[in-house]
Scaffold this motif. Structure first.
Motif, PDB file in Angstrom:
ATOM      1  N   VAL A  73     -11.725 -31.034   4.343  1.00 58.49           N
ATOM      2  CA  VAL A  73     -11.156 -31.399   5.637  1.00 58.49           C
ATOM      3  C   VAL A  73     -10.336 -32.677   5.481  1.00 58.49           C
ATOM      4  O   VAL A  73     -10.795 -33.659   4.903  1.00 58.49           O
ATOM      5  CB  VAL A  73     -12.256 -31.621   6.699  1.00 58.49           C
ATOM      6  CG1 VAL A  73     -11.637 -32.040   8.031  1.00 58.49           C
ATOM      7  CG2 VAL A  73     -13.098 -30.357   6.882  1.00 58.49           C
ATOM      8  N   ALA A  74      -9.107 -32.639   5.998  1.00 61.31           N
ATOM      9  CA  ALA A  74      -8.259 -33.826   6.087  1.00 61.31           C
ATOM     10  C   ALA A  74      -8.038 -34.110   7.566  1.00 61.31           C
ATOM     11  O   ALA A  74      -7.734 -33.195   8.338  1.00 61.31           O
ATOM     12  CB  ALA A  74      -6.927 -33.591   5.383  1.00 61.31           C
ATOM     13  N   VAL A  75      -8.211 -35.351   7.956  1.00 63.13           N
ATOM     14  CA  VAL A  75      -8.090 -35.713   9.372  1.00 63.13           C
ATOM     15  C   VAL A  75      -6.989 -36.753   9.544  1.00 63.13           C
ATOM     16  O   VAL A  75      -6.986 -37.786   8.872  1.00 63.13           O
ATOM     17  CB  VAL A  75      -9.416 -36.280   9.929  1.00 63.13           C
ATOM     18  CG1 VAL A  75      -9.284 -36.547  11.429  1.00 63.13           C
ATOM     19  CG2 VAL A  75     -10.572 -35.319   9.666  1.00 63.13           C
ATOM     20  N   THR A  76      -6.081 -36.457  10.432  1.00 63.76           N
ATOM     21  CA  THR A  76      -5.029 -37.404  10.800  1.00 63.76           C
ATOM     22  C   THR A  76      -5.295 -37.878  12.215  1.00 63.76           C
ATOM     23  O   THR A  76      -5.388 -37.058  13.139  1.00 63.76           O
ATOM     24  CB  THR A  76      -3.632 -36.752  10.732  1.00 63.76           C
ATOM     25  OG1 THR A  76      -3.416 -36.242   9.418  1.00 63.76           O
ATOM     26  CG2 THR A  76      -2.552 -37.758  11.082  1.00 63.76           C
ATOM     27  N   VAL A  77      -5.432 -39.190  12.384  1.00 62.04           N
ATOM     28  CA  VAL A  77      -5.716 -39.756  13.710  1.00 62.04           C
ATOM     29  C   VAL A  77      -4.551 -40.644  14.117  1.00 62.04           C
ATOM     30  O   VAL A  77      -4.322 -41.690  13.506  1.00 62.04           O
ATOM     31  CB  VAL A  77      -7.029 -40.564  13.723  1.00 62.04           C
ATOM     32  CG1 VAL A  77      -7.339 -41.024  15.146  1.00 62.04           C
ATOM     33  CG2 VAL A  77      -8.190 -39.728  13.175  1.00 62.04           C
ATOM     34  N   THR A  78      -3.802 -40.225  15.108  1.00 59.70           N
ATOM     35  CA  THR A  78      -2.650 -40.991  15.568  1.00 59.70           C
ATOM     36  C   THR A  78      -2.902 -41.522  16.977  1.00 59.70           C
ATOM     37  O   THR A  78      -3.733 -40.996  17.718  1.00 59.70           O
ATOM     38  CB  THR A  78      -1.378 -40.122  15.580  1.00 59.70           C
ATOM     39  OG1 THR A  78      -1.611 -38.974  16.420  1.00 59.70           O
ATOM     40  CG2 THR A  78      -1.025 -39.646  14.193  1.00 59.70           C
ATOM     41  N   ALA A  79      -2.173 -42.576  17.310  1.00 64.37           N
ATOM     42  CA  ALA A  79      -2.281 -43.172  18.639  1.00 64.37           C
ATOM     43  C   ALA A  79      -1.106 -42.725  19.504  1.00 64.37           C
ATOM     44  O   ALA A  79       0.031 -42.654  19.025  1.00 64.37           O
ATOM     45  CB  ALA A  79      -2.301 -44.694  18.535  1.00 64.37           C
ATOM     46  N   ALA A  80      -1.386 -42.389  20.741  1.00 64.79           N
ATOM     47  CA  ALA A  80      -0.329 -42.017  21.688  1.00 64.79           C
ATOM     48  C   ALA A  80      -0.806 -42.298  23.100  1.00 64.79           C
ATOM     49  O   ALA A  80      -2.001 -42.145  23.401  1.00 64.79           O
ATOM     50  CB  ALA A  80       0.049 -40.546  21.540  1.00 64.79           C
ATOM     51  N   GLU A  81       0.101 -42.721  23.933  1.00 65.53           N
ATOM     52  CA  GLU A  81      -0.249 -42.952  25.327  1.00 65.53           C
ATOM     53  C   GLU A  81      -0.684 -41.642  25.962  1.00 65.53           C
ATOM     54  O   GLU A  81      -0.034 -40.607  25.786  1.00 65.53           O
ATOM     55  CB  GLU A  81       0.952 -43.521  26.090  1.00 65.53           C
ATOM     56  CG  GLU A  81       1.365 -44.907  25.652  1.00 65.53           C
ATOM     57  CD  GLU A  81       0.283 -45.938  25.929  1.00 65.53           C
ATOM     58  OE1 GLU A  81      -0.442 -45.797  26.926  1.00 65.53           O
ATOM     59  OE2 GLU A  81       0.152 -46.878  25.126  1.00 65.53           O
ATOM     60  N   PRO A  82      -1.786 -41.645  26.717  1.00 63.39           N
ATOM     61  CA  PRO A  82      -2.267 -40.408  27.344  1.00 63.39           C
ATOM     62  C   PRO A  82      -1.219 -39.703  28.195  1.00 63.39           C
ATOM     63  O   PRO A  82      -1.143 -38.473  28.203  1.00 63.39           O
ATOM     64  CB  PRO A  82      -3.448 -40.890  28.182  1.00 63.39           C
ATOM     65  CG  PRO A  82      -3.958 -42.094  27.454  1.00 63.39           C
ATOM     66  CD  PRO A  82      -2.734 -42.766  26.911  1.00 63.39           C
ATOM     67  N   VAL A  83      -0.367 -40.473  28.904  1.00 62.20           N
ATOM     68  CA  VAL A  83       0.640 -39.844  29.757  1.00 62.20           C
ATOM     69  C   VAL A  83       1.633 -39.037  28.936  1.00 62.20           C
ATOM     70  O   VAL A  83       2.101 -37.977  29.372  1.00 62.20           O
ATOM     71  CB  VAL A  83       1.368 -40.903  30.623  1.00 62.20           C
ATOM     72  CG1 VAL A  83       2.174 -41.879  29.770  1.00 62.20           C
ATOM     73  CG2 VAL A  83       2.252 -40.240  31.659  1.00 62.20           C
ATOM     74  N   ASP A  84       1.937 -39.478  27.708  1.00 62.72           N
ATOM     75  CA  ASP A  84       2.880 -38.754  26.866  1.00 62.72           C
ATOM     76  C   ASP A  84       2.283 -37.435  26.381  1.00 62.72           C
ATOM     77  O   ASP A  84       2.964 -36.399  26.352  1.00 62.72           O
ATOM     78  CB  ASP A  84       3.293 -39.607  25.665  1.00 62.72           C
ATOM     79  CG  ASP A  84       4.082 -40.841  26.074  1.00 62.72           C
ATOM     80  OD1 ASP A  84       4.744 -40.798  27.128  1.00 62.72           O
ATOM     81  OD2 ASP A  84       4.020 -41.850  25.347  1.00 62.72           O
ATOM     82  N   VAL A  85       1.008 -37.478  25.992  1.00 65.24           N
ATOM     83  CA  VAL A  85       0.345 -36.243  25.555  1.00 65.24           C
ATOM     84  C   VAL A  85       0.175 -35.304  26.739  1.00 65.24           C
ATOM     85  O   VAL A  85       0.369 -34.080  26.624  1.00 65.24           O
ATOM     86  CB  VAL A  85      -1.011 -36.544  24.897  1.00 65.24           C
ATOM     87  CG1 VAL A  85      -1.657 -35.256  24.394  1.00 65.24           C
ATOM     88  CG2 VAL A  85      -0.848 -37.536  23.745  1.00 65.24           C
ATOM     89  N   ALA A  86      -0.179 -35.850  27.894  1.00 64.24           N
ATOM     90  CA  ALA A  86      -0.348 -35.019  29.092  1.00 64.24           C
ATOM     91  C   ALA A  86       0.948 -34.297  29.430  1.00 64.24           C
ATOM     92  O   ALA A  86       0.937 -33.114  29.811  1.00 64.24           O
ATOM     93  CB  ALA A  86      -0.811 -35.874  30.269  1.00 64.24           C
ATOM     94  N   ALA A  87       2.080 -34.988  29.305  1.00 67.03           N
ATOM     95  CA  ALA A  87       3.368 -34.359  29.583  1.00 67.03           C
ATOM     96  C   ALA A  87       3.635 -33.218  28.609  1.00 67.03           C
ATOM     97  O   ALA A  87       4.142 -32.152  28.999  1.00 67.03           O
ATOM     98  CB  ALA A  87       4.489 -35.399  29.505  1.00 67.03           C
TER      99      ALA A  87
END
Length: 582
Positions: A73-87
């Motif tokens: 398993v390879a895991v990539t954890v990125t940061a993003a504003e919730p509103v951007d992902v929600a859109a």
């Protein structure tokens, strides 16, 4: 963009995670092996403030040989504003969230999403994303929503000894010399939404729910907040006083609903005027950081996500959260957490909620929808022509409205909506049927003018609306209304038509559906858009007839069999307007 204000989390992110062979972590040992083959790539997107803690845990798991059924398993954890992902998620599921706007195209929907609040999941579901059913969604962290105040201001209100309520805040915000309260756009920010819900609930308590007194208190509070709103959290934080000089404190922002983590991060920069965190009663909905496994991912990824969640349920992860100024999901905190002065003890239960239920347990999605829609309508400006069907069928009685007619229910909803609009709006009123004004199917009751000079005329115009004996001249009316709004199109505002009807077009002497669509296509100007909203009332409305009209013009048809719901629908319809063209 929301960004961290301190660098302590970076050092903590490098701290090794000690594995314990106990509890749920045993699940990891059963799945992982000393060697593995193949590769499962799991993508995780998290709110920026929790991303370092998740990434450190995931990196440690991968370094120790993360595997599911002997597959690496390879895991990539990125940061993003919730509103951007929600859109992005909303776009994928074909829905629009009030105040969120369109997806940027640069944000990719992940396998696992950890927004700052479960309200994002509720809003997507209630917004029409029926296929949106994330797995798990249990909380992995928590941050109470507090009222942030510069310490000198908080002291004047009795902090830290005196316990304040949201009703106290409402009184201060709507006084003759209002407190300079601000808010991060609540349609785009979970802490702002939590504060909005708490303040709206306090306003509703000023009178019977839905009463003019309660509505007046709510509108007054929202308009005061809107004077100091910001779409960016960092911009709002910058408005707090940056000097201890009394004049700077008086001129700066005095209060805002933020997360506990925001206050701690702000104070960690050693500002000249620190912020106090006030824990108001009743406690508002906290940020609860749900671990949402998004629908449609492969079973092997879902299995990997399950093991990762177990790693995020340990005491070691709770300690990592503490370095990010976040609490565990039950409200308790890990080693090194520096609680703000006056913070309730986790042992008191004041910040706790059942683990796995998140901070929105029992919250009605309709309450969120109403709060965000009301905010959008009250705090924006526009130019609108309201067109009301007065054909004979509008005389039909509505059983759920104590025998009032469809027309009476419609006029009542329009009157109530009128109260939400401030004087910057320009609104006009037409009625329509067939042969209503000589050969014309429509009649102008009030021209489109600013409410600053037009409000009384609109009230009188609505009071004068009576049903006719004619049929429904929908197509001719729609074309004429579109031309009228286009004639004096106003830049900087959303120019729109809101048409209420209870039937299909029944004008044999008018244009056809095909002719209407052809003319609208010819008239439509992308540089001067006009949004058309059609609210259909009753069972005789054909949505299939209305959808091609709004598809050309931009907008949406709303159809309800229950005429008593048109007030709510009107609110939703106006709130979903696109940004104004300039």
């Amino acid at each position: 963009m929301r960004s961290r204000l301190r660098g302590a989390g970076a050092a903590a992110a490098a701290t090794a995670l000690v594995l314990v062979v106990a509890g749920s972590w045993v699940g990891y040992r059963k799945l992982a092996g000393s060697s593995c083959s193949g590769r499962i790539e799991l993508s995780v997107t998290a709110a920026p403030e929790i991303q370092p803690a998740i990434k450190a845990t995931a990196d440690k798991w991968v370094a120790d040989g993360a595997a599911v059924d002997k597959t690496c398993v390879a895991v990539t954890v990125t940061a993003a504003e919730p509103v951007d992902v929600a859109a992005a998620v909303a776009s994928k599921h074909g829905v629009t969230l009030s105040g969120v706007g369109q997806a940027s195209g640069t944000t990719v929907t992940p396998d696992v999403w950890v927004p700052d609040s479960s309200t994002w999941l509720l809003r997507l579901k209630s917004g029409g994303a029926t296929a949106f059913a994330p797995a798990n969604s249990a909380s992995i962290a928590r941050s109470p929503v507090v009222l942030a105040m510069p310490e000198p201001v908080a002291t004047r209100f009795g902090w830290p000894d005196k316990k304040l309520t949201w009703t106290d805040l409402l009184r201060q915000v709507t006084s003759s010399k209002p407190l300079r309260a601000g808010i991060v756009e609540p349609t785009q920010d979970a802490a702002g939404l939590s504060g909005l819900l708490a303040l709206s609930a306090a306003a509703s308590g000023t009178g019977r729910a839905g009463s003019p007194q309660a509505q007046e208190a709510t509108i007054g509070a929202l308009r005061q907040l809107a004077t100091n709103r910001s779409s960016l959290r960092q911009d709002l934080l910058a408005r707090f006083p940056r000097s201890s000089d009394p004049s700077a404190i008086a001129a700066g922002l005095s209060a805002a609903a933020l997360s506990e983590e925001d206050v701690l991060a702000y104070n960690s920069t050693k500002p000249p005027v620190p912020l106090a965190a006030l824990y108001l009663d009743p406690a508002p909905m906290p940020l609860d950081y749900p671990f949402a496994v998004l629908p449609g991912i492969e079973p092997v990824k879902a299995s990997a996500a399950k093991v990762l969640f177990e790693a995020l349920s340990t005491a070691h992860f709770r300690n990592r959260l503490a370095t990010q100024s976040l609490r565990g999901p039950d409200g308790s905190w890990g080693e090194g957490f520096q609680a703000p002065h006056g913070a309730p003890s986790p042992a008191s239960g004041g910040t706790s909620a059942p683990v796995g239920q998140g901070g929105t347990a029992g919250l009605d999605p309709a309450t969120i929808e109403k709060a965000t829609s009301t905010w959008s309508v009250v705090t924006q400006s526009g130019r609108m022509l309201a067109v009301i069907d007065v054909s004979g069928s509008m005389r039909s009685k509505v059983a759920a409205a104590n025998g009032a007619t469809r027309l009476q229910v419609t006029v009542a909803a329009a009157n109530q909506g009128l109260q939400l609009f401030d004087d910057s709006w320009s609104i006009g009123l037409w009625t329509f049927s067939t042969n209503l004004d000589g050969p014309l199917d429509y009649r102008q009751i009030v021209p489109i003018k600013p409410l600053s000079s037009n409000r009384n005329a609109l009230r009188q115009g609505l009071a004068s609306v009576k049903p006719s004996n004619g049929n429904t001249g929908l197509y001719d009316t729609m074309l004429a209304a579109y031309k009228k709004v286009q004639e004096d199109w106003e830049p900087g505002k959303v120019n729109s038509i809101v048409l209420f009807t209870d039937g299909k077009n029944e004008d044999d002497n008018g244009i056809t559906h095909k002719e209407l669509l052809a003319q609208l296509k010819k008239l439509r100007d992308p540089e001067q858009p006009i949004q058309v909203i059609i609210i259909g009332i009753g069972n005789d409305v054909s949505k299939a007839e209305l959808e091609p009209i709004t598809a050309i013009t931009g907008g949406r048809p709303f159809v309800t069999a229950d005429p008593t719901k048109i007030g709510e629908i009107f609110l939703q319809a106006i709130a979903l307007r696109p940004p104004a063209s300039r």
